[in-house]
Write a protein that holds these residues in place. Structure first.
Motif, PDB file in Angstrom:
ATOM      1  N   ARG A   1       0.816  -1.094   0.081  1.00  0.00           N
ATOM      2  CA  ARG A   1       0.092   0.004   0.020  1.00  0.00           C
ATOM      3  C   ARG A   1       0.784   1.150   0.138  1.00  0.00           C
ATOM      4  O   ARG A   1       0.698   2.044   0.969  1.00  0.00           O
ATOM      5  N   PRO A   2       2.006   1.339  -0.784  1.00  0.00           N
ATOM      6  CA  PRO A   2       2.465   2.753  -0.992  1.00  0.00           C
ATOM      7  C   PRO A   2       1.997   3.841  -1.097  1.00  0.00           C
ATOM      8  O   PRO A   2       2.394   4.999  -1.228  1.00  0.00           O
ATOM      9  N   ASP A   3       0.614   3.758  -1.649  1.00  0.00           N
ATOM     10  CA  ASP A   3      -0.468   5.038  -1.973  1.00  0.00           C
ATOM     11  C   ASP A   3      -0.908   5.593  -0.571  1.00  0.00           C
ATOM     12  O   ASP A   3      -1.379   6.822  -0.506  1.00  0.00           O
ATOM     13  N   VAL A   4      -0.623   5.134   0.527  1.00  0.00           N
ATOM     14  CA  VAL A   4      -1.103   5.473   1.902  1.00  0.00           C
ATOM     15  C   VAL A   4       0.123   6.312   2.370  1.00  0.00           C
ATOM     16  O   VAL A   4       1.131   5.891   2.756  1.00  0.00           O
ATOM     17  N   ASN A   5      -0.182   7.678   2.446  1.00  0.00           N
ATOM     18  CA  ASN A   5       0.766   8.557   2.948  1.00  0.00           C
ATOM     19  C   ASN A   5       0.109   9.526   4.008  1.00  0.00           C
ATOM     20  O   ASN A   5      -0.930   9.742   3.981  1.00  0.00           O
TER      21      ASN A   5
ATOM     22  N   PHE B   1       4.530   7.818   6.671  1.00  0.00           N
ATOM     23  CA  PHE B   1       4.396   6.349   6.409  1.00  0.00           C
ATOM     24  C   PHE B   1       5.708   5.858   5.927  1.00  0.00           C
ATOM     25  O   PHE B   1       6.052   6.194   4.840  1.00  0.00           O
TER      26      PHE B   1
ATOM     27  N   THR C   1       6.141   3.047   4.884  1.00  0.00           N
ATOM     28  CA  THR C   1       5.705   2.238   3.649  1.00  0.00           C
ATOM     29  C   THR C   1       4.879   3.104   2.687  1.00  0.00           C
ATOM     30  O   THR C   1       4.646   2.481   1.479  1.00  0.00           O
ATOM     31  N   GLY C   2       4.853   4.312   2.524  1.00  0.00           N
ATOM     32  CA  GLY C   2       4.194   5.004   1.817  1.00  0.00           C
ATOM     33  C   GLY C   2       5.274   5.551   0.574  1.00  0.00           C
ATOM     34  O   GLY C   2       6.522   6.058   1.116  1.00  0.00           O
TER      35      GLY C   2
ATOM     36  N   GLU D   1       5.396   8.173  -1.288  1.00  0.00           N
ATOM     37  CA  GLU D   1       5.792   9.585  -1.079  1.00  0.00           C
ATOM     38  C   GLU D   1       6.632   9.985   0.281  1.00  0.00           C
ATOM     39  O   GLU D   1       7.551  10.654   0.217  1.00  0.00           O
ATOM     40  N   ASP D   2       6.114   9.346   1.429  1.00  0.00           N
ATOM     41  CA  ASP D   2       6.499   9.628   2.746  1.00  0.00           C
ATOM     42  C   ASP D   2       7.968   9.212   2.949  1.00  0.00           C
ATOM     43  O   ASP D   2       8.569   9.637   3.395  1.00  0.00           O
TER      44      ASP D   2
END
Length: 184
Positions: A90-94, A149, A151-152, A154-155
């Motif tokens: 879930r790299p979209d969660v930031n 995150f 795991t994000g 962007e973050d």
């Protein structure tokens, strides 16, 4: 108001055998939050505030001693700094979020959260109630900050950048000082 009477406990989450979350590119929560926490410590000290650190190096400390330090020293505030994580799929969660348990903690959390979002432009995941041990068991206003995150996509890129961590530390310190100026 004189800041010299104010004592704040800064809790850099995880450490030692507990690296916390490990994210994209092997970025480790413990390293990110220790760096940010040490910078917050310096920034607050420059404003005449006494700062106690639950850890100043990569060591493991259980939750009760973290809380005990703040309660035993009658700290005025407790701020625990963490980095969030989800599954690597879930790299979209930031985004940044801040947690509280008490009403006074909510006001502190809101001050920190608004300063983080204003300074970084990150996704605002809000201020949320939580029953985390360090929030429930501290006797002073307390907040637990999630700086993004690991795991994000962007973050993680931003958190790996020392200049971004400096901006984040400045924002957290600004939020704490804003709370202090309005409540002490």
């Amino acid at each position: 108001m004189s800041n010299s009477r104010i004592t704040i406990t800064i809790d850099a989450g995880h450490g030692g055998r507990d690296p916390g979350a490990v994210g994209i590119g092997g970025i480790r929560e413990t390293d990110i939050v220790l760096d940010i926490s040490r910078q917050v410590e310096q920034l607050l000290q420059q404003q005449g505030i006494e700062v106690l650190m639950t850890r100043t190096d990569d060591r493991e400390i259980d939750l009760p001693p973290r809380v005990s330090l703040a309660n035993r020293t009658r700290s005025d505030l407790f701020v625990s700094i963490h980095a969030n994580a989800l599954t690597m799929s879930r790299p979209d969660v930031n985004g940044a979020e801040t947690y509280y348990f008490s009403d006074r903690g909510r006001v502190l959390a809101q001050a920190i959260q608004s300063n983080m979002i204003a300074a970084t432009g990150m996704r605002d995941r809000g201020v949320k109630f939580a029953r985390f041990y360090v929030l429930r068991n501290t006797q002073m206003p307390a907040a637990l900050v999630e700086v993004g995150f690991v795991t994000g996509a962007e973050d993680a890129r931003r958190l790996a950048d020392p200049s971004f961590r400096r901006v984040m530390a400045q924002a957290i310190a600004r939020g704490i000082l804003q709370y202090v100026q309005q409540n002490f």
